[in-house]
Motif scaffolding. Structure first.
Motif, PDB file in Angstrom:
ATOM      1  N   PHE A  26       9.381  -8.663 -36.006  1.00 41.46           N
ATOM      2  CA  PHE A  26      10.517  -8.526 -37.035  1.00 41.46           C
ATOM      3  C   PHE A  26      10.728  -7.499 -37.835  1.00 41.46           C
ATOM      4  CE2 PHE A  26       9.138 -13.513 -37.979  1.00 41.46           C
ATOM      5  CZ  PHE A  26       9.636 -13.822 -36.671  1.00 41.46           C
ATOM      6  N   ILE A  37      14.749 -14.486 -41.554  1.00 38.79           N
ATOM      7  CA  ILE A  37      13.998 -15.153 -41.172  1.00 38.79           C
ATOM      8  C   ILE A  37      13.528 -16.329 -41.981  1.00 38.79           C
ATOM      9  CG2 ILE A  37      11.045 -14.723 -40.913  1.00 38.79           C
ATOM     10  CD1 ILE A  37      11.717 -11.742 -41.029  1.00 38.79           C
ATOM     11  N   LEU A  82      14.644  -6.979 -39.288  1.00 37.94           N
ATOM     12  CA  LEU A  82      15.401  -8.592 -39.690  1.00 37.94           C
ATOM     13  C   LEU A  82      15.377  -8.685 -41.074  1.00 37.94           C
ATOM     14  CD1 LEU A  82      14.348 -11.156 -36.982  1.00 37.94           C
ATOM     15  CD2 LEU A  82      16.585 -10.130 -37.483  1.00 37.94           C
ATOM     16  N   LYS A 114       7.521 -11.294 -42.086  1.00 39.85           N
ATOM     17  CA  LYS A 114       7.833 -10.143 -41.617  1.00 39.85           C
ATOM     18  C   LYS A 114       6.658  -8.848 -41.857  1.00 39.85           C
ATOM     19  CE  LYS A 114      11.621  -6.526 -42.274  1.00 39.85           C
ATOM     20  NZ  LYS A 114      13.152  -6.276 -42.948  1.00 39.85           N
TER      21      LYS A 114
END
Length: 487
Positions: free
Chosen positions: A31, A41, A36, A25
Motif C-alpha cells: 500500500f 484502503i 494508495l 497503510k
C-alpha cells in the motif's frame, strides 16, 4: 427509512474505517509503494466486510438468513452510505476555488496555455477512445449501453468523486450499471496511475528527461512533509495584512472560523442549486418542451463549483475575502472527499463488474494505453519547457484524481524548480469547469442519449483535434519566441 442517529453512526463508522485504512497503510508495504490514499484502503475494507463479499460468502455457506448475510454493517448504515457520495461530492466541488487567489484570465492563460492544451487533449481523447470502442466493439458485440463511451473520462479524469456523483444520472438515463463500472474504473485508474507514474519517473531519470532530478530515496518523505503541514502553520505564513484584516472582520463575531467557512461552502452550494434550477426551468419551457432534455440530467456538483467561484469573487470585491481561509476549505473538501470515496467503494456491486468484466477490462486497458501514449509522445510536442515534469502531473490526474497528479509532480520536482506545480494549478481554472467533473462531464451521458454516440464522437473528435492543433501551434510559437529572445 433511516433516522439522523443512523446517519451519525454511519459517519462514525467511516471514521473508524479511515483509522483502519491508516493502520493498514503503515503495516503493508504494498500500500505504501502504491501511494494508495487511506480512503481507498478504507473503502476496500468496507467492501470486503459488506454484503458484496462477506455477506455473499456467508449467504452461500449458511443461507440468506444467516447472521452475516448482509455483512458486518446494518442495512440502515449501508443505505446512508449509498446516498452519501451524491451529497458530499457537492461539498468537494463547492470548496475547490474558495479562498484561492484568482488572477486575471490573461495572466493565467499566459502561464498555463500549454498545460491547458495538453490536459484538454488527454480528456477529449478519452471520450474519443471510449466512444469508438462503444460503436465498434462494446455495443455490437456485448450489447453495452452507449453511455459507456463516457465512462473512461468520467472515471479516469473525474476520479471516484465524479464517478460516484454521476451514479444517479446513470440511473435516470437507464444505465443502472454505470455507477459501479465507473467506480471500478476509477479504482483501476488511481492504482495504475501511481504505478505507471512511478515507473515513468524512473524511466525519465534514466533517459535524462527530468531536469530537476531528486534523490529517489527521499521522494516519499518529501511528499509527506509537504502534505502534513498543519492549518495553523499555513495560516501563519499568510501575509500580515490578511491576518489583521481577518481579525478585524471577526471581531465581535461569536462563530468559529471553521463554522464560518462551512457557511461559505453552503452558500456556494445554494447558488449552484439556484443556477441549476433556473437552467432546468429554462429548458422545460424552451427546447425541453419538444423532448430534447439535457440539463435535467446534470447533477448539482458542477454548478456548486461555479457557485464557489461566484462566492470567491464577490467576497473579494466586498473586501471580505480574508474571511475565507483556504487551508480550512482544503480540510473541509478533504473530509468530504474521504467520505465520498469510502462510501462509494463500500457500495460497489461486484456482481455488476463480474457481469461486465470483459467490457470493463477493454475500457480500462484502452484508457491506460491512451494516457501513457499521450504523455510519452504528445507531451514533448505540446509542452515547450520541462515537458516531463509538467506533463506527468496531467497524466496522473487523467488516471485518478488531482492529488495523483500532484503526487507525481512532487516525485520528479519536489522543490518546484520547474514551475510545474503553478502551471498545473492554474490549468484547473480552464479545466475543471468543463471536463474532469465539469459541465461537459456531467452532460455527456445525456448528450449521448439525446444525439447518439456517433454525434458525440464527432463533437469530441473535433474538440480533440482543436486542442491538439492549438497545442502543437502554441509549442512552435513559444519556441520561436524563446529563440528570438536569446538572439
Amino acid at each position: 427509512m433511516f433516522t439522523l442517529i443512523n446517519a451519525l453512526f454511519a459517519l462514525i463508522m467511516i471514521g473508524i474505517l479511515l483509522l483502519i485504512g491508516r493502520f493498514l497503510k503503515q503495516k503493508v508495504r504494498l500500500f505504501q509503494s502504491l501511494y494508495l490514499p487511506e480512503s481507498v484502503i478504507a473503502g476496500g475494507v468496507a467492501l470486503l466486510l459488506g454484503p458484496a463479499v462477506l455477506g455473499a460468502i456467508a449467504s452461500s455457506l449458511s443461507g440468506t438468513d444467516s447472521l452475516l448475510a448482509g455483512g458486518l454493517f446494518p442495512k440502515t448504515m449501508a443505505t446512508v452510505w449509498s446516498q452519501s457520495p451524491g451529497v458530499f461530492i457537492n461539498v468537494v466541488f463547492a470548496a475547490l476555488f474558495l479562498g484561492e487567489a484568482i488572477p486575471s484570465p490573461r495572466k493565467i492563460w499566459r502561464k498555463a496555455a500549454p498545460q491547458v492544451a495538453f490536459g484538454q487533449t488527454l480528456a477529449w481523447g478519452q471520450y474519443v477512445i471510449g466512444l469508438l470502442l462503444v460503436l465498434l466493439v462494446l455495443s455490437p458485440i456485448f450489447g453495452v449501453d452507449p453511455i459507456a463511451g463516457a465512462l473512461i473520462e468520467i472515471a479516469f479524469e473525474g476520479g471516484h468523486g465524479t464517478a460516484a456523483g454521476m451514479t444517479n444520472t446513470f440511473r435516470k438515463l437507464g444505465f443502472n450499471d454505470g455507477g459501479d463500472l465507473a467506480l471500478g474504473l476509477a479504482t483501476v485508474g488511481i492504482v495504475t496511475g501511481v504505478i505507471a507514474g512511478t515507473w515513468l519517473a524512473s524511466w525519465g531519470r534514466r533517459k535524462g528527461y527530468i531536469q530537476a532530478s531528486p534523490d529517489p530515496s527521499s521522494e516519499l518523505q518529501q511528499f509527506r512533509d509537504k502534505i502534513q503541514n498543519t492549518i495553523q502553520q499555513t495560516i501563519q505564513r499568510e501575509p500580515t495584512e490578511v491576518r489583521l484584516t481577518r481579525a478585524r472582520l471577526m471581531d465581535g463575531l461569536l462563530i468559529d472560523p471553521l463554522s464560518l467557512n462551512l457557511a461559505f461552502v453552503g452558500v456556494a452550494i445554494a447558488i449552484g442549486w439556484v443556477i441549476l434550477a433556473v437552467l432546468k426551468f429554462i429548458e422545460s419551457v424552451t427546447w425541453g418542451a419538444g423532448g430534447f432534455q439535457v440539463i435535467q440530467y446534470v447533477p448539482l456538483f458542477p454548478m456548486a463549483l461555479i457557485g464557489g467561484l461566484i462566492v470567491q469573487v464577490v467576497t473579494v470585491r466586498l473586501g471580505l475575502g480574508s474571511l475565507i481561509i483556504r487551508p480550512l476549505q482544503e480540510r473541509i473538501s478533504g473530509v468530504a472527499l474521504d467520505v465520498v470515496i469510502v462510501t462509494a467503494l463500500a457500495s460497489i456491486s461486484l456482481r455488476v463488474l463480474g457481469n461486465n468484466l470483459l467490457p470493463f477490462l477493454i475500457l480500462a486497458i484502452a484508457g491506460i494505453v491512451w494516457n501513457i501514449w499521450a504523455f510519452v509522445f504528445l507531451a514533448p510536442r505540446i509542452l515547450p519547457r520541462y515537458w516531463f515534469e509538467r506533463g506527468i502531473g496531467d497524466m496522473g490526474q487523467s488516471m485518478g484524481v488531482t492529488a495523483t497528479g500532484i503526487l507525481l509532480i512532487q516525485m520528479v520536482d519536489p522543490d518546484n524548480h520547474t514551475g510545474a506545480f503553478e502551471s498545473f494549478a492554474y490549468k484547473q481554472l480552464f479545466f475543471e469547469p468543463i471536463v474532469g467533473g465539469g459541465l461537459f462531464t456531467a452532460a455527456a451521458p445525456a448528450l449521448i442519449v439525446q444525439f447518439g454516440p456517433s454525434v458525440v464522437l464527432l463533437l469530441t473528435t473535433g474538440l480533440l483535434a482543436f486542442w491538439l492543433m492549438f497545442g502543437l501551434w502554441n509549442f512552435k510559437r513559444m519556441r520561436k519566441t524563446v529563440r528570438q529572445a536569446n538572439l
